[in-house]
Structures are given as structure tokens and as C-alpha cells.
Design an enzyme around this catalytic site. Sequence first.
Site, short mmCIF file in Angstrom:
data_model
loop_
_atom_site.label_atom_id
_atom_site.label_comp_id
_atom_site.label_asym_id
_atom_site.label_seq_id
_atom_site.Cartn_x
_atom_site.Cartn_y
_atom_site.Cartn_z
N CYS A 158 0.84 -1.21 0.00
CA CYS A 158 0.00 0.00 0.00
C CYS A 158 0.87 1.25 0.00
CB CYS A 158 -0.90 0.03 1.24
SG CYS A 158 -2.17 -1.25 1.27
N ASP B 119 -10.25 -6.31 -22.87
CA ASP B 119 -9.74 -6.27 -21.50
C ASP B 119 -8.33 -6.85 -21.51
OD1 ASP B 119 -9.37 -6.07 -18.79
OD2 ASP B 119 -10.71 -7.72 -18.27
N CYS C 156 -6.27 -1.90 -17.06
CA CYS C 156 -5.63 -1.85 -15.75
C CYS C 156 -4.39 -0.97 -15.79
CB CYS C 156 -5.26 -3.27 -15.29
SG CYS C 156 -4.13 -4.12 -16.41
N GLU D 196 -9.39 -16.05 -26.21
CA GLU D 196 -8.45 -16.08 -25.08
C GLU D 196 -7.24 -16.94 -25.44
OE1 GLU D 196 -6.26 -15.99 -21.83
OE2 GLU D 196 -7.95 -14.63 -22.17
#
Length: 418
Positions: A59, A349, A375, A303
Site C-alpha cells: 500500500c 480487456d 488496468c 483467449e
Amino acid sequence: MTESEEILRIASKGDGITASGRFAWGAAPGDRLRIDDTLEWGPHHVEPPCKHFGQCGGCQLQQLDEESLAAFVESRVANASASQELGAERLGAPHLSPPSSRRRASLRAESSGGRIVIGYREAKSHRIVELEECHVIAPEFVALLGPLRKLLITMGKAAPARKGGKPGKSKHATPRMAADIEMTLVDQGVDLGVKGLTAEGLAATEAMLAFAQEHKLARLTMDGGYGFETVWEPVPVTVTLGGVKVPFPPASFLQATKDGEDTLVAATREWLAGAPTVADLFSGLGTFAFALAGPDTKVYAAEAARDTHLAAKAGADRAQLPIFSAHRDLFRNPLQADELNRFAAVVLDPPRAGAREQVECIATSTVNRVVYISCNPSSWSRDAARLVEAGFRLVELRPVGQFRWSTHVELASYFVRG
């Protein structure tokens, strides 16, 4: 220089920055950075909830309150759009996953100082922080850490002596070892994978089976270098996607949080409502394919990972959904324009590197609607610029903060041609 400067914003790597360009780790907007580089906390600075914050590299932003954390996620996405002058017509409110909601975790286990340590690496270091608590991952994972340490020690001691090994070692010595720990929450509970270690001998195998039974694991797998082997799996492991139970191969990709997945799926459904044919590219297990397929929508799902492709195909066949699953590497063999022309819409994606080659083919096709899930705002902005250059307009952006208190940010975006 004045006695202190205000922290105006949080930069992309998590440091606070002032108007003069000074950086401060662990700062929040509104803090004051003194001349000696210490901080005077402002209204958006909160006490980090985790005792490991500042040492653990997992974090970077626990010092931010909800308002400034949401603003950071939103600004990362907005800046990616602005950097290419994409001109999004609407920037949706950011979604933040709550604490203790991450349903997959990759940890490291190593022997250190005569002990087994399990945790994340320290920031900018290879050393492992021994996790005693974690406010990001699911509580089910945290509860397993202590027992898992004991299991790894037991396995090492139970291993038979290797040929040529030195006799006379204390049976109580902690074995030297290093392994990667993969944990995922599936329909049946915790799916636990241990990579880099094998169960040698009957005693080690029995210890693993007892561990799996005691802690009610959904599955326990080991990978000593030749792929995952199942040690324990009482019933076939599945994940539910779009209401369909899909087989889950060990260490497969899954959106980091269930609420994050729901947010991305809801956006995709909204934007592609009414599309009769959809190409779901880099489809994985079928997160979007299963959400979109139905009586009025046929989906082509491509995929590259074989196990993942076969799992998605099995789920679609069992549910009798109009999904055609293709085993295809879209980096080496992207869908060409003439293939794409058969579809009313495309969902992308891709991995962090983006989808440069596939986007180039979309740009030269007649596809009218594109949903791009990313992402990595940086690679997304490059690919998005190519779509806009080809005549698409960016209708909407939705920031998603699945990786709470991290600088890692995701987004959903919607493009329409013309």
C-alpha cells in the site's frame, strides 16, 4: 523558501507534491511540508489503519481519507485522457473497493532468521514483511497465514534427506525454502496454491491433507516447477460469472474484488445494450462474455491461455449460452478488420501492455461500439488515441479503484464511431 508549503495533490507514484515541485512520501492534499521535510497533517490526512504501512510495499496511500483517495483515482484516469487530448464527454464518479475485499492475493514465503516469513515485499526491497494483519485482502486469507507458516515448517522437516546430504542436522531447524503463495476466493471457499515447493514423502503429504481438511480449503495445489498438481479438491472448484458456475484453473486471472467486477460488468452491459453480436477479446474466464450473452446477443470470446479458454468453453456449453470460445493469441494473431466487421461491438480487456495490434485492426474495421477495460491508464491512453484518430469518440470514462490504497488504478471506457 517559506517555512512550509501546501501539498496540492498526489502524484502517480503516491508522493505528495507542492507548487514548487517538492515531493513528500506519506502526504495527503492539504498537508504542509516543512523546510526540514517533515509534515504537518491537514484535513485529509488520516491515521493509516495497518501497522505495516510504511514498511510493506503493498500500500502507498493509507494516509488518505475517502475523499482524497477517490480524487486520486479519478485524477489518474482523467490525466490519462487529457494527456492524449481525448476529450471524454463524461467522467463517471470513481468506484472504490472497501477494505478487506480483495479476493485474490499473491504472497511470498521465505525462510529468514531461522523462521518462515509470509507477506509482501518491503517497498523498494526484496525483503519480506511478515504480515500480522492486512486491511486489503479478504479476512479468510489473513486467518490462514499463521497455520500456513506452521505447515511449511512441518513440510520442510518431513522431507527425506537428499542424497549426499550432511547427516546430524537438528530435526528442529527451520528448513531453507522460498515459495510463492496464491490465494483466491472461489465459490467453495479458499483456493490455495503453493509454487516453488513440493511435498516430499508421506509425512509431508499427510500434513498437507490434514491442513486442507482442518481449514476447509476449496482446493490445495502445489507447483514444484512442472505446473500445478492438485493435492486436495473435494468438489470441482468454480467461480460464478454472470450467474454461471465456471471451472477455475489454478492461478487463473479474476478481477481483484467482486464489487470491482460488478462495476465493470454493469458499465459494459449498459453501454452494449441491444448489440446483437459482440467480440469479447482477451476474454479470460468470460467475465464479460457470460454477462452479455443471451437470447438477443451472441458473443465470440477469444483467449490465449489454454486452460482458461477450456474452462470458459465448458461453462458456456453447460449453461447452453450463445458463446463461441476461441483459443487465440491476440498479440500474435489479432482479429483482422474483415473478421471484426461481423460484430456490432467489441469488448477489450487486455493485460497491462495494452492491445496496440488489436486496436489497429479495430480502427480499420467497421465496428461502431467499443468498450475498453484497462488496468493501465498509460497504455490505455495510447490505444484510445488511435481509436479517436480512426473516427471514434470517447463517450464515457469510469475510474475503478479495486486495489485500495494502491497507486494501481483501473478504468472502463466507451467509444462510439462517428
